[in-house]
Scaffold this active site. Structure first.
Site, mmCIF file in Angstrom:
data_model
loop_
_atom_site.group_PDB
_atom_site.id
_atom_site.type_symbol
_atom_site.label_atom_id
_atom_site.label_comp_id
_atom_site.label_asym_id
_atom_site.label_seq_id
_atom_site.Cartn_x
_atom_site.Cartn_y
_atom_site.Cartn_z
ATOM 1 N N GLN A 274 22.233 92.414 49.780
ATOM 2 C CA GLN A 274 21.943 91.694 51.024
ATOM 3 C C GLN A 274 22.604 92.404 52.207
ATOM 4 O OE1 GLN A 274 19.919 89.029 51.392
ATOM 5 N NE2 GLN A 274 19.421 89.048 49.212
ATOM 6 N N ARG B 10 15.637 96.625 61.159
ATOM 7 C CA ARG B 10 15.032 95.462 60.507
ATOM 8 C C ARG B 10 15.568 94.164 61.081
ATOM 9 N NH1 ARG B 10 17.525 92.093 56.915
ATOM 10 N NH2 ARG B 10 16.272 91.033 55.328
ATOM 11 N N GLY C 218 11.778 83.147 50.719
ATOM 12 C CA GLY C 218 12.668 84.169 50.169
ATOM 13 C C GLY C 218 13.823 84.399 51.114
ATOM 14 N N GLU D 211 14.924 79.988 48.360
ATOM 15 C CA GLU D 211 15.437 81.209 47.724
ATOM 16 C C GLU D 211 15.564 80.985 46.226
ATOM 17 O OE1 GLU D 211 16.686 84.674 46.507
ATOM 18 O OE2 GLU D 211 16.001 84.347 48.575
ATOM 19 N N GLU E 221 6.345 79.160 44.699
ATOM 20 C CA GLU E 221 5.238 78.723 43.869
ATOM 21 C C GLU E 221 5.529 77.380 43.201
ATOM 22 O OE1 GLU E 221 5.081 83.226 44.022
ATOM 23 O OE2 GLU E 221 6.647 81.697 43.792
ATOM 24 N N GLU F 297 10.791 87.965 55.101
ATOM 25 C CA GLU F 297 10.836 89.426 55.070
ATOM 26 C C GLU F 297 10.296 89.828 53.693
ATOM 27 O OE1 GLU F 297 11.517 92.485 53.724
ATOM 28 O OE2 GLU F 297 13.639 92.739 54.205
ATOM 29 N N GLU G 38 7.046 95.185 45.109
ATOM 30 C CA GLU G 38 7.716 93.952 44.688
ATOM 31 C C GLU G 38 6.789 92.741 44.717
ATOM 32 O OE1 GLU G 38 11.191 93.775 47.186
ATOM 33 O OE2 GLU G 38 12.326 95.068 45.836
#
Length: 535
Positions: free
Chosen positions: A158, A167, A191, A213, A243, A257, A266
């Site tokens: 992270q 970013r 996320g 998360e 999901e 992101e 990914e």
């Protein structure tokens, strides 16, 4: 094998760590007991607060239960049907003592509804209450998912992303420059990682942020958010996959992101799209809004020789008395099956770049399973073409400012760098010669893509209209297994007509999204003023 799943029985009882009424935000949380009962005609849940004399009676037929996290849920109690959807005027948030009790309560709740022919119906976010196999688990192999969530559950990774100031700074600017989109709005951070984007949204005035998360980073995010109480009081961390988790309300904005190497690595873009379909209200906004994959042929003799020389080890005929040469061809192809991730000098590009658009607001999840991009370039110079260079940019289409985040060569370097697909057999082109081909990406269950690249050089000069393809070279690469080549770009002397690229503010103004997608992002490289979009 004995069934350990709790069953629905009359007088089944649970103890809650706390219960808070949603309709009364000022009410204090207090421990409570919950008791299921059945009188022969109705199924009921009775919640008794320790601090209240009167119990709360819940009719299972009218109630809906949403899981906000491993030990946190919301139960909506009284609803009115308006035709297209049901609105609720009363509810409670439930804090369980542990995850096992949470799972048991949800199981008994659903079994109660089913036993008495009371259907759970559709949740406001479009997902059925009754648990089913996760869509994520169906398409991603468990070992890949385990490693993925382990990786992003570590603070050092992270930190690597947070210290990518291109970013992080671009996200901060995109949010703060568009406060009007966030003030008083419900935001879902897809996320969330460390929770930094959720904190940005809260700074911009969001009414409430749900930070979703799935990795163990959710615990660190909760700690970081709790350490910023002025902002944290408007942020709820939900541990789980987008999901699977349930939200009590629709979102006005999704922020995420989800970009990987080559934009799609990914496969988190699929989760971003699923979150859009489940949680985003009509006319809601997505930050980022659009992504583009840029491509251009390149010539880099240094890189090609470096890749080819890696397999020289296998040309030894007497390695401790062993002939290694039978494996040389396999090793040679193996090295060229790795996409190269590094930062390169943009002057290695021999033709204007083209790009492929992915509109996050419109694309279907299934359309990300296979991406087929026809290629066409006109070479500026005579050179050996060693492969295809790729990078990406994303657009934050805010109401006030439209901001680009770019990973283009010549721009400030990001942790994504750029990506190059290197051909084991280069092709030769002349200045003005047409290069055609195809970039075909097929998703696989290790959360990445298999890349199939073909480049061809057509005949050039007098009679070219009658000529066919002169040379073709193809390669197959695994985006999951790149070669991280962190050496600095080779130094090339500047000429008077080849100045250094400027570093300029990365935002533009336009009201037309289609027009925005046709524009080059600031600092993106083009040898001449020409950009092509594939059909």
């Amino acid at each position: 094998m004995v069934d350990s799943v709790p069953q629905f029985h009359s007088h089944t009882e649970f103890i809650f760590a706390s219960v808070t009424e949603i309709s009364s935000p000022s009410s204090l949380s207090s421990p409570a007991t919950a008791r299921f009962s059945y009188d022969g005609s109705t199924a009921e849940l009775r919640i008794q607060h320790e601090s209240h004399q009167l119990p709360l009676h819940v009719d299972l037929q009218a109630a809906q239960l949403f899981k906000l996290g491993p030990v946190r849920s919301v139960c909506l109690l009284e609803g009115s049907d308006t035709g297209k959807q049901t609105s609720y005027s009363k509810g409670v948030t439930i804090q369980f003592r542990n995850e096992e009790e949470s799972d048991a309560f949800h199981c008994v709740f659903q079994k109660g509804k089913k036993k008495f022919n009371v259907q759970g119906g559709d949740l406001p976010n479009g997902t059925d209450v009754i648990a089913s196999t996760s869509k994520f688990d169906q398409k991603i192999e468990s070992s890949s998912a385990k490693m993925y969530f382990h990786y992003y559950g570590q603070l050092l990774h992270q930190q690597n992303m947070l210290q990518d100031y291109v970013r992080t700074g671009s996200y901060y600017a995109a949010v703060m420059e568009n406060r009007a989109d966030f003030v008083g709005r419900v935001v879902v951070d897809v996320g969330a990682g460390s929770g930094i984007l959720s904190l940005f949204a809260a700074q911009a005035g969001a009414k409430h942020v749900y930070a979703v998360e799935a990795s163990e980073m959710a615990g660190y995010a909760q700690k970081l958010i709790a350490g910023n109480p002025f902002l944290g009081q408007r942020i709820t961390v939900i541990k789980g996959k987008v999901e699977d988790v349930e939200l009590p309300v629709k979102a006005d904005i999704l922020i995420s992101e989800p970009m990987g190497t080559l934009l799609v690595n990914e496969r988190m873009l699929e989760s971003y799209v699923i979150a859009r379909d489940r949680f985003l209200s009509p006319n809601g906004k997505m930050f980022p809004t659009v992504g583009r994959i840029h491509m251009a042929p390149f010539s880099d003799e240094y890189l090609f020789v470096e890749m080819a020389n890696k397999s020289m080890f296998w040309q030894q005929q007497n390695y401790y008395g062993v002939d290694l040469t039978p494996l040389h061809g396999t090793a040679f192809q193996g090295y060229f099956s790795q996409p190269v991730v590094d930062a390169f000098d943009p002057r290695l590009l021999i033709a204007p770049s083209m790009f492929h658009v992915i509109d996050f607001t419109k694309i279907k999840e299934e359309e990300l399973y296979e991406i087929d991009i026809p290629l066409r370039f006109i070479s500026n110079v005579g050179a050996r073409v060693h492969g295809l260079a790729c990078w990406f940019d994303v657009l934050f289409n805010g109401s006030t400012v439209q901001r680009w985040l770019t990973t283009a060569p010549g721009s400030p370097t990001t942790h994504w760098y750029q990506l190059r697909c290197v051909l084991s057999q280069p092709i030769y082109v002349m200045a003005g010669q047409e290069i055609t081909g195809r970039l075909h990406l097929i998703a696989h269950n290790a959360q990445s893509y298999t890349i199939y690249l073909t480049l061809s050089a057509k005949s050039w000069g007098p009679g070219a209209e009658q000529g066919g393809i002169l040379q073709t070279s193809s390669c197959k690469l695994d985006l999951k297994e790149p070669y991280y080549r962190m050496s600095q770009p080779q130094a090339y002397p500047l000429t008077q007509d080849q100045p250094l690229l400027p570093t300029q503010d990365m935002h533009i103004q336009s009201d037309d999204l289609d027009e925005l997608m046709q524009q080059p992002s600031p600092n993106s490289y083009a040898p001449i003023d020409s950009h092509m979009k594939n059909a």
